[in-house]
Design an enzyme around this catalytic site. Sequence first.
Site, short mmCIF file in Angstrom:
data_model
loop_
_atom_site.label_atom_id
_atom_site.label_comp_id
_atom_site.label_asym_id
_atom_site.label_seq_id
_atom_site.Cartn_x
_atom_site.Cartn_y
_atom_site.Cartn_z
N LYS A 1 0.85 -1.20 0.00
CA LYS A 1 0.00 0.00 0.00
C LYS A 1 0.88 1.25 0.00
O LYS A 1 1.91 1.28 0.70
CB LYS A 1 -0.90 -0.03 1.24
N SER B 1 -9.73 1.90 3.04
CA SER B 1 -8.87 2.65 2.16
C SER B 1 -7.85 1.79 1.40
O SER B 1 -7.34 2.23 0.38
CB SER B 1 -8.11 3.71 2.96
N SER C 1 -9.85 -0.46 7.24
CA SER C 1 -9.28 -0.35 5.90
C SER C 1 -8.59 -1.60 5.37
O SER C 1 -8.24 -1.64 4.20
CB SER C 1 -8.28 0.80 5.85
#
Length: 488
Positions: A81, A156, A180
Amino acid sequence: MAESLYYRTAAELSRALESKELSSEEIVRSVIERTRAVDDKVSAFISFDEGDALERARASDRRRAEGKALGPLDGIPVGIKDVLAVEGQPLTCASRMLGKFVSPYDATAIARLKAAGAVPWGRLNMDEFAMGSSTENSSVKTTSNPWNTDCIPGGSSGGSAACVAAGEAPISLGSDTGGSIRQPAALCGVVGMKPTYGLVSRYGLVAFASSLDQIGPFAHTVEDAAILLQAVAGHDDRDSSSYRTDIPDYRKELSSRKGPWKLGIPKEYFGEGLDPEVARAIEAAIDFYRGEGCEIVDVSLPHTEHAVGVYYIIATAEASSNLARYDGVRYSHRSAEATDAIDLYFKSRAEGFGPEVKRRVILGTYVLSSGYYDAYYLKAQKVRTLIRRDFLQAYEKVDALLTPTTPSPAFRKGEKTDDPLQMYLSDIFTISANLAGIPGISIPCGFSESGLPIGLQILGQPFQEADLFAIARRFEQAHDYHTRHPSL
Ligand code: GLN
């Protein structure tokens, strides 16, 4: 390339490396090829560095040839990420603010992955600064749900979930502040786990809400999630909230912890607003555990109704403070229009941050301002303690809790963008675990009629990740949801 290669699990790839059936270079090349083939549709990646990945793969192959392989992740690509620092790679948090930033050092989790021989692969899309539930707050692009590209992948960490679901990496890392990891894992039909607060060092994780943030794994299987967590977990002097605790061998414990377990069903998670298809899938999962001899116990977490409100006070308060560092002076976007120092702060922040980040900074500044601090922030901290107490009381009676991960399967792009409250409510089942600091895992437990994945959330006791994995694996072994893949 044969489908069997890019949808193999990390454990399978690792065995193929050991038996010399495959080289790491072949594995990394397959992942590159797959990413090139499907990422136009999926948009999981903000960027990737093929040269760096191939170089690391070849180094892994050389180590192995010398009999010096470093363990189960040596030579395995891991999607990252874009909120985790990897030395020499861009680190943008999907924000214009960090659009040109290159990380000068490795996050502890990344340093540990590299020490285990893993190959960091790509910079995965996310909501800007991890604020959001759909990746629609990314300043770069919206990631698509591989199961239906008109739908969001969750957020997210939407890129981290979608890249695994689409076969663009066997495993990946994300971060979870209010859901997330677990929410996008559920919506993309993969395994995602948020460890206990303090288990994985946050050093080198760009801070959103420091008392809630945790790094965790995405994978196709519980075993892979356990392998990846093993590599990154453990005390780190560079994170003062990192906990000193013995880390069990999660993979070994998978087969030694056999249950049957006492599993709690918190009634607050099954009320109004729960999609009937999700409810049916979760009820079927509960029945499965009952059939396995587990005792199913009704429990109550009475302060659950306040969790979303408390989260959006505490998370925004911490975010407003953490994001003060982006002032246009050091490593962030700098306005070209500014006339003096104050003007530079204003303009750089106005140009660099997207609308959701601004909303959070404004909300957070408000709840911390004098006159409102006691009414909002302090009150929220007190209710947070009550929420944690609810869980600890429930754990006096049960080993773990079963809940839906999300109130509905993936929603369509654009459906909630104009209504922040609706967007915030999509995290209603995941947020409490962050407030309480407890671990949680989401595993695939079914599909909607329209073919979208549904996730089962299992919430565990602090630092009892090994139990969570074992409970999750019991379900996985008896079902084939985790072996199904989207057609892209
Ligand atoms: N969706 C939640 C938020 O917008 C949680 C995000 C996260 O876990 N990083 O804050």
